[in-house]
Structure formats: structure tokens, C-alpha cells
Design an enzyme around this catalytic site. Structure first.
Site: not given
Ligand code: COA
Length: 177
Positions: A95, A46, A22, A133
Site C-alpha cells: 500500500r 494476530k 485484498h 483489516s
Molecule cells: N489493501 C488493503 N489492505 C491491505 C492490503 C491491500 N491491498 N494488503 C494488506 N493489507 C492490510 C491488511 O488488511 C492487514 O491489516 P491489519 O494488519 O490491520 O490486519 C495488513 O495490511 C497486512 O495483512 P495481510 O495482507 O492480511 O497479511 P498479514 O500481514 O496479516 O499476513 C502472513 C502475514 C500471513 C503472510 C504471514 O504472517 C505468514 O506468512 N504467516 C505464516 C507463518 C509464517 O510463515 N511466518 C513467517 C513469515 S516470514
């Protein structure tokens, strides 16, 4: 002379915890945008290890003194939150091909909900291709080292959280016995 328009991106995620992957996306984002707002989501489907307040506080600590990065928590829909920051761009990291389908789906849904918002993707540095994560939490929970995969202060907090959990589990077993 007209005022230069500031380019601001919102980098949303669960960040449970915030990893070096991140961090690398934020750093690279700062080469394209004037400011990046790291936005930790309350509602991401989550069940996080850290509360929203804890995640925000830890990420703020990571970027302490960096004036071009702000850290906020948000709840509700991302597309409702982003305009409140003044930004119109969502930054996401990719990724591998496996991320693409989910990211594409989210980007299209966000565009359907709010057509004025754009999603920009940046490729993750190859060093962080394999981390997430969840995998970091799994390794830490089972006593493996996550050194070098998350910022130092987050490493300490993850270890502390699992120590507390192990301690509480032993105590409740003792109480039950
Ligand atoms: N390097 C390493 N790991 C990465 C990464 C990077 N550059 N980019 C993403 N990841 C990993 C994260 O660690 C995470 O791992 P996990 O699934 O094991 O927890 C996964 O990839 C993606 O997580 P993250 O980047 O934290 O995003 P997310 O997918 O958890 O977040 C939101 C999603 C928050 C953007 C989305 O749920 C959201 O917008 N929520 C608000 C409600 C909403 O509007 N919902 C409708 C969406 S259409």
C-alpha cells in the site's frame, strides 16, 4: 507441442476480514497469473475476529463461480505450505512505503527458508491505500459504516459479529449484576 506451464501464485494473508483492497490485488493478480490461491493463515501472530474456517468460508463465497481462484486455509510456515500447492510464487500487495520494511523482511526470511520461492509485489489501487483489516474492524466496532470497503457479504458478517459481541457483553453484565 509441449504443455503450457500454468502460472500459479499464492496470495497469503490473515484476511480478518478480507477487504476490497485484498480483492483488488487478487483481480490484478489474475491479469498476470493463470490462477491465484488465496491462502488464509492460521498463524500470523494476530488474534482474529473470525476463526480460520469462517475466514476461508467467507472468502470462498466472495469468489464463488470464479474458477481461477481457489481459497484455502493453512497453518505452519508459509514456505512449507506454498510448495504443497504446486506454486512457487507468493503474491503480496503493497500500500505505502510503510508496508515496505515489513514486506521486505518477510520476503527475505521466506527466501532464506526456501530459496526456490519468489515473492511478487503489486501496488494496491489508490482507492484502498488507507484501509487495513484493523481499521475496518475499529470503525465497525464503534458503529461506523464500512460500506464499500469490504465485499457486501463480509460487511454483513462483520456487523453481525459485533452485534453478537455487544449482545453477549450485555448478557454477561446482566448475569454479573
Ligand atoms: N489493501 C488493503 N489492505 C491491505 C492490503 C491491500 N491491498 N494488503 C494488506 N493489507 C492490510 C491488511 O488488511 C492487514 O491489516 P491489519 O494488519 O490491520 O490486519 C495488513 O495490511 C497486512 O495483512 P495481510 O495482507 O492480511 O497479511 P498479514 O500481514 O496479516 O499476513 C502472513 C502475514 C500471513 C503472510 C504471514 O504472517 C505468514 O506468512 N504467516 C505464516 C507463518 C509464517 O510463515 N511466518 C513467517 C513469515 S516470514
Amino acid at each position: 507441442m509441449g504443455q503450457k506451464c500454468e502460472r500459479v501464485a499464492v496470495y497469503p494473508g490473515t484476511f480478518d476480514p478480507f477487504t476490497n483492497g485484498h480483492l483488488s490485488i487478487v483481480r490484478r493478480g489474475l491479469e498476470v497469473f493463470d490462477r491465484v490461491i488465496v491462502a488464509a493463515a492460521q498463524d500470523s501472530g494476530k488474534n482474529p475476529l473470525f476463526s480460520l474456517e469462517e475466514r476461508v468460508e467467507m472468502i470462498r463465497e466472495v469468489f464463488r463461480g470464479q474458477t481461477r481462484v481457489t481459497v484455502q486455509g493453512f497453518s505452519g510456515l508459509l514456505v512449507d505450505y506454498v510448495p504443497t500447492t504446486g506454486a512457487n510464487t507468493i503474491l503480496r500487495g503493497l500500500r505505502a512505503v510503510s508496508d515496505f520494511e515489513y514486506e521486505f523482511q518477510m520476503a527475505l526470511m521466506n527466501r532464506k527458508l526456501k530459496p526456490s520461492l519468489h515473492t511478487v509485489f503489486m501496488m494496491t489501487d489508490y482507492r484502498w491505500l488507507y484501509i487495513s483489516s484493523t481499521i475496518i474492524k475499529d470503525v465497525a466496532r464503534l458503529g461506523g459504516s464500512i460500506e464499500g470497503l469490504v465485499p457486501e457479504l463480509i460487511h454483513a458478517r462483520v456487523a453481525q459479529r459485533y452485534d453478537e459481541r455487544a449482545h453477549n457483553a450485555v448478557e454477561s453484565q446482566g448475569n454479573a449484576g
